[in-house]
Design a protein around this motif. Structure first.
Motif, PDB file in Angstrom:
ATOM      1  N   LYS A 148       0.682  -1.280  -0.114  1.00  0.00           N
ATOM      2  CA  LYS A 148       0.070   0.140  -0.089  1.00  0.00           C
ATOM      3  C   LYS A 148       0.860   1.269  -0.191  1.00  0.00           C
ATOM      4  O   LYS A 148       0.692   2.228  -0.747  1.00  0.00           O
ATOM      5  N   ILE A 149       1.783   1.312   0.910  1.00  0.00           N
ATOM      6  CA  ILE A 149       2.587   2.574   0.948  1.00  0.00           C
ATOM      7  C   ILE A 149       3.614   2.627  -0.112  1.00  0.00           C
ATOM      8  O   ILE A 149       4.220   3.800  -0.550  1.00  0.00           O
ATOM      9  N   SER A 150       3.891   1.825  -1.215  1.00  0.00           N
ATOM     10  CA  SER A 150       4.835   1.649  -1.987  1.00  0.00           C
ATOM     11  C   SER A 150       4.037   1.935  -3.449  1.00  0.00           C
ATOM     12  O   SER A 150       4.635   1.705  -4.628  1.00  0.00           O
ATOM     13  N   ALA A 151       2.688   1.822  -3.531  1.00  0.00           N
ATOM     14  CA  ALA A 151       1.871   1.961  -4.656  1.00  0.00           C
ATOM     15  C   ALA A 151       2.370   2.985  -5.683  1.00  0.00           C
ATOM     16  O   ALA A 151       2.310   2.884  -7.086  1.00  0.00           O
ATOM     17  N   SER A 152       2.733   4.093  -5.318  1.00  0.00           N
ATOM     18  CA  SER A 152       3.169   5.365  -6.010  1.00  0.00           C
ATOM     19  C   SER A 152       4.732   5.385  -6.599  1.00  0.00           C
ATOM     20  O   SER A 152       5.034   6.037  -7.464  1.00  0.00           O
ATOM     21  N   LEU A 153       5.462   4.425  -5.909  1.00  0.00           N
ATOM     22  CA  LEU A 153       6.879   4.266  -6.336  1.00  0.00           C
ATOM     23  C   LEU A 153       7.206   3.507  -7.701  1.00  0.00           C
ATOM     24  O   LEU A 153       6.536   2.515  -7.776  1.00  0.00           O
ATOM     25  N   ASP A 154       7.930   4.002  -8.533  1.00  0.00           N
ATOM     26  CA  ASP A 154       8.225   3.181  -9.750  1.00  0.00           C
ATOM     27  C   ASP A 154       9.538   2.223  -9.723  1.00  0.00           C
ATOM     28  O   ASP A 154       9.147   0.922  -9.746  1.00  0.00           O
ATOM     29  N   SER A 155      10.575   2.585  -9.186  1.00  0.00           N
ATOM     30  CA  SER A 155      11.735   1.515  -9.053  1.00  0.00           C
ATOM     31  C   SER A 155      11.957   1.157  -7.667  1.00  0.00           C
ATOM     32  O   SER A 155      12.522   1.683  -6.699  1.00  0.00           O
ATOM     33  N   PHE A 156      10.904  -0.128  -7.484  1.00  0.00           N
ATOM     34  CA  PHE A 156      10.545  -0.369  -5.871  1.00  0.00           C
ATOM     35  C   PHE A 156      10.751  -1.879  -5.866  1.00  0.00           C
ATOM     36  O   PHE A 156      10.157  -2.686  -6.807  1.00  0.00           O
ATOM     37  N   SER A 157      11.482  -2.594  -4.673  1.00  0.00           N
ATOM     38  CA  SER A 157      11.534  -3.985  -4.478  1.00  0.00           C
ATOM     39  C   SER A 157      11.615  -4.468  -3.312  1.00  0.00           C
ATOM     40  O   SER A 157      11.662  -3.644  -2.334  1.00  0.00           O
ATOM     41  N   VAL A 158      11.215  -5.609  -2.972  1.00  0.00           N
ATOM     42  CA  VAL A 158      10.887  -6.087  -1.584  1.00  0.00           C
ATOM     43  C   VAL A 158      11.718  -7.505  -1.608  1.00  0.00           C
ATOM     44  O   VAL A 158      11.742  -8.392  -2.400  1.00  0.00           O
ATOM     45  N   MET A 159      12.608  -7.611  -0.446  1.00  0.00           N
ATOM     46  CA  MET A 159      13.440  -8.753  -0.097  1.00  0.00           C
ATOM     47  C   MET A 159      13.127  -9.164   1.012  1.00  0.00           C
ATOM     48  O   MET A 159      13.403  -8.396   2.224  1.00  0.00           O
ATOM     49  N   ILE A 160      12.439 -10.519   1.278  1.00  0.00           N
ATOM     50  CA  ILE A 160      12.039 -10.904   2.685  1.00  0.00           C
ATOM     51  C   ILE A 160      13.140 -12.188   3.095  1.00  0.00           C
ATOM     52  O   ILE A 160      13.214 -13.219   2.421  1.00  0.00           O
ATOM     53  N   TYR A 161      14.037 -11.878   4.075  1.00  0.00           N
ATOM     54  CA  TYR A 161      14.945 -12.810   4.401  1.00  0.00           C
ATOM     55  C   TYR A 161      14.292 -13.536   5.677  1.00  0.00           C
ATOM     56  O   TYR A 161      14.117 -13.158   6.876  1.00  0.00           O
ATOM     57  N   ASP A 162      13.925 -14.932   5.429  1.00  0.00           N
ATOM     58  CA  ASP A 162      13.371 -15.775   6.500  1.00  0.00           C
ATOM     59  C   ASP A 162      13.995 -16.696   6.946  1.00  0.00           C
ATOM     60  O   ASP A 162      14.878 -17.491   6.203  1.00  0.00           O
ATOM     61  N   CYS A 163      13.896 -16.913   8.211  1.00  0.00           N
ATOM     62  CA  CYS A 163      14.796 -18.081   8.921  1.00  0.00           C
ATOM     63  C   CYS A 163      13.669 -18.835   9.718  1.00  0.00           C
ATOM     64  O   CYS A 163      14.205 -19.037  10.948  1.00  0.00           O
ATOM     65  N   SER A 164      12.658 -18.821   9.506  1.00  0.00           N
ATOM     66  CA  SER A 164      11.334 -19.435  10.249  1.00  0.00           C
ATOM     67  C   SER A 164      11.194 -20.833  10.197  1.00  0.00           C
ATOM     68  O   SER A 164      11.802 -21.745   9.073  1.00  0.00           O
ATOM     69  N   GLU A 165      10.743 -21.412  11.146  1.00  0.00           N
ATOM     70  CA  GLU A 165      10.227 -22.741  11.025  1.00  0.00           C
ATOM     71  C   GLU A 165       8.948 -23.012  10.988  1.00  0.00           C
ATOM     72  O   GLU A 165       8.302 -24.051  10.924  1.00  0.00           O
TER      73      GLU A 165
END
Length: 386
Positions: free
Chosen positions: A91-108
């Motif tokens: 939602k907060i990144s909807a208006s951004l053009d060059s935008f990426s998300v990286m989720i670093y997960d160490c879950s069980e």
């Protein structure tokens, strides 16, 4: 025998009682200890007032457009919260053009599965990635992100925080300033006196270019000022480490008071969580105070903050006990007749109540450090909202 007896009486006609002299000496020693312990606090307060004054000065800044942004979300066992977090980021990144998300997960648990499903449902697989089986520990994830993120700006945000769109834009606008290399928001969900004072101090310290404590729930960094040496994974306090590193080449790490975030209602602010953060902060401040790579101002402010967390609560306790002793008659306050002991007792007692909770966490953290118990690996505690 008569003359000798009179001579003794003349030399020492009124032998002092041990209790009275001891009370005067005890009170004097306590007063000296209190004044010595509070001197660094007074110097720190002067710097904070200077920073607060600079905040009211009108300044013109040079802004430049941010080319690309990557949001990094370290996760561990966040299956309860992760979908809402990703919805918030989208939602907060909807208006951004060059935008990426990286989720670093160490879950069980099913955190990675839920995140992957969300990415597929929203059709954002080109720019959103889930990196699974990461090494446990948030600092390890942050260090890996520094190595892998290629964007101009990296935004770190915790999985348990919610950010308003306007607040996020305020953060990005601050990062677009030419003189700013790092920026963070403030916790808008905690309105306690302790938190209000802490936020005021952090904003003031950033105004003089000496941010040594940062908010990891929402912070951003220009990647040009970070490298793998910017973080020591054994220390924790990754956000504050990066803030100090970002200032070493003339940049500024600033608190953006208009940028607020809130913890989700499922977050359990347990004693263990507070102690873990306190342990990381104590380690961080000790290291930065001694690091010759830092400016004198950074080292000084780090030392003042370390003193504030570790020494000042004990000085306040001693001040309260001493003044209470004078008021009750246990101590002889003859040498301090010009001071209002009742007023000092109320002030020291009030300040002690404000810092007591945080002080207990700090002293518990130090005790665990001494006994060899490392709390650098974070273990989130959540309550279901159902």
């Amino acid at each position: 025998m008569g003359p000798m007896w009179h001579t003794v009486l003349a030399v020492n006609p009124c032998p002092p009682t041990s209790s009275g002299g001891g009370r005067v000496m005890s009170f004097g020693v306590a007063a000296i200890i209190i004044l010595t312990a509070l001197l660094p606090t007074a110097l720190h307060f002067i710097l904070i007032l200077l920073g607060a004054a600079l905040g009211y000065r009108k300044r013109e800044f040079v802004f430049s457009e941010i080319g690309s942004i990557t949001v990094v979300i370290p996760t561990r066992d966040e299956e309860i919260l992760i979908r809402r977090k990703l919805e918030n980021v989208k939602k907060i990144s909807a208006s951004l053009d060059s935008f990426s998300v990286m989720i670093y997960d160490c879950s069980e648990d099913k955190t990675a599965e839920i995140a992957t499903q969300f990415i597929e449902e929203e059709g954002v697989a080109d720019n959103w990635k889930v990196i699974e089986n990461c090494e446990i520990g948030k600092s390890n994830s942050v260090r890996r992100a520094i190595e892998e993120v290629s964007s101009e700006v990296m935004i770190l945000t915790d999985a348990d925080s919610i950010v308003d769109g306007n607040a996020f834009r305020d953060l990005l606008r601050t990062l677009s300033r030419a003189d700013v290399t790092a920026a963070c928001g403030i916790d808008g969900g905690d309105m306690s006196i302790y938190r209000r004072i802490s936020n005021w101090m952090r904003v003031s310290e950033s105004n003089i270019g000496a941010s040594v404590v940062f908010e990891g729930s929402l912070c951003g960094f220009k990647m040009s000022h970070l490298n793998l040496d910017s973080i020591d994974v054994r220390r924790n306090a990754d956000d504050s480490q990066l803030a100090v590193s970002s200032q070493r080449n003339g940049g500024k790490s600033v608190f953006v008071k208009e940028c607020t975030f809130k913890d989700m209602e499922e977050v359990v602010n347990s004693r263990e969580r507070k102690v873990r953060r306190a342990q990381g902060l104590v380690r961080h401040l000790m290291k930065e105070m001694m690091d010759s790579n830092n400016s004198i101002l950074i080292r000084l402010v780090a030392g003042f903050n370390l003193h504030m967390y570790t020494i000042m609560p004990m000085a306040l306790l001693l001040a309260f006990v001493t003044t209470a002793g004078v008021v009750s008659g246990l101590f002889d306050g003859t040498h301090f007749q010009g001071l209002d002991s009742k007023y000092l007792m109320i002030v020291s007692g009030s300040l002690l109540l404000i810092v007591a909770n945080g002080a207990l966490s700090v002293y518990s953290a130090i005790l665990k450090m001494i006994t060899g118990r490392d709390l650098s690996i974070w273990r989130p505690m959540r309550e279901s909202s159902d």
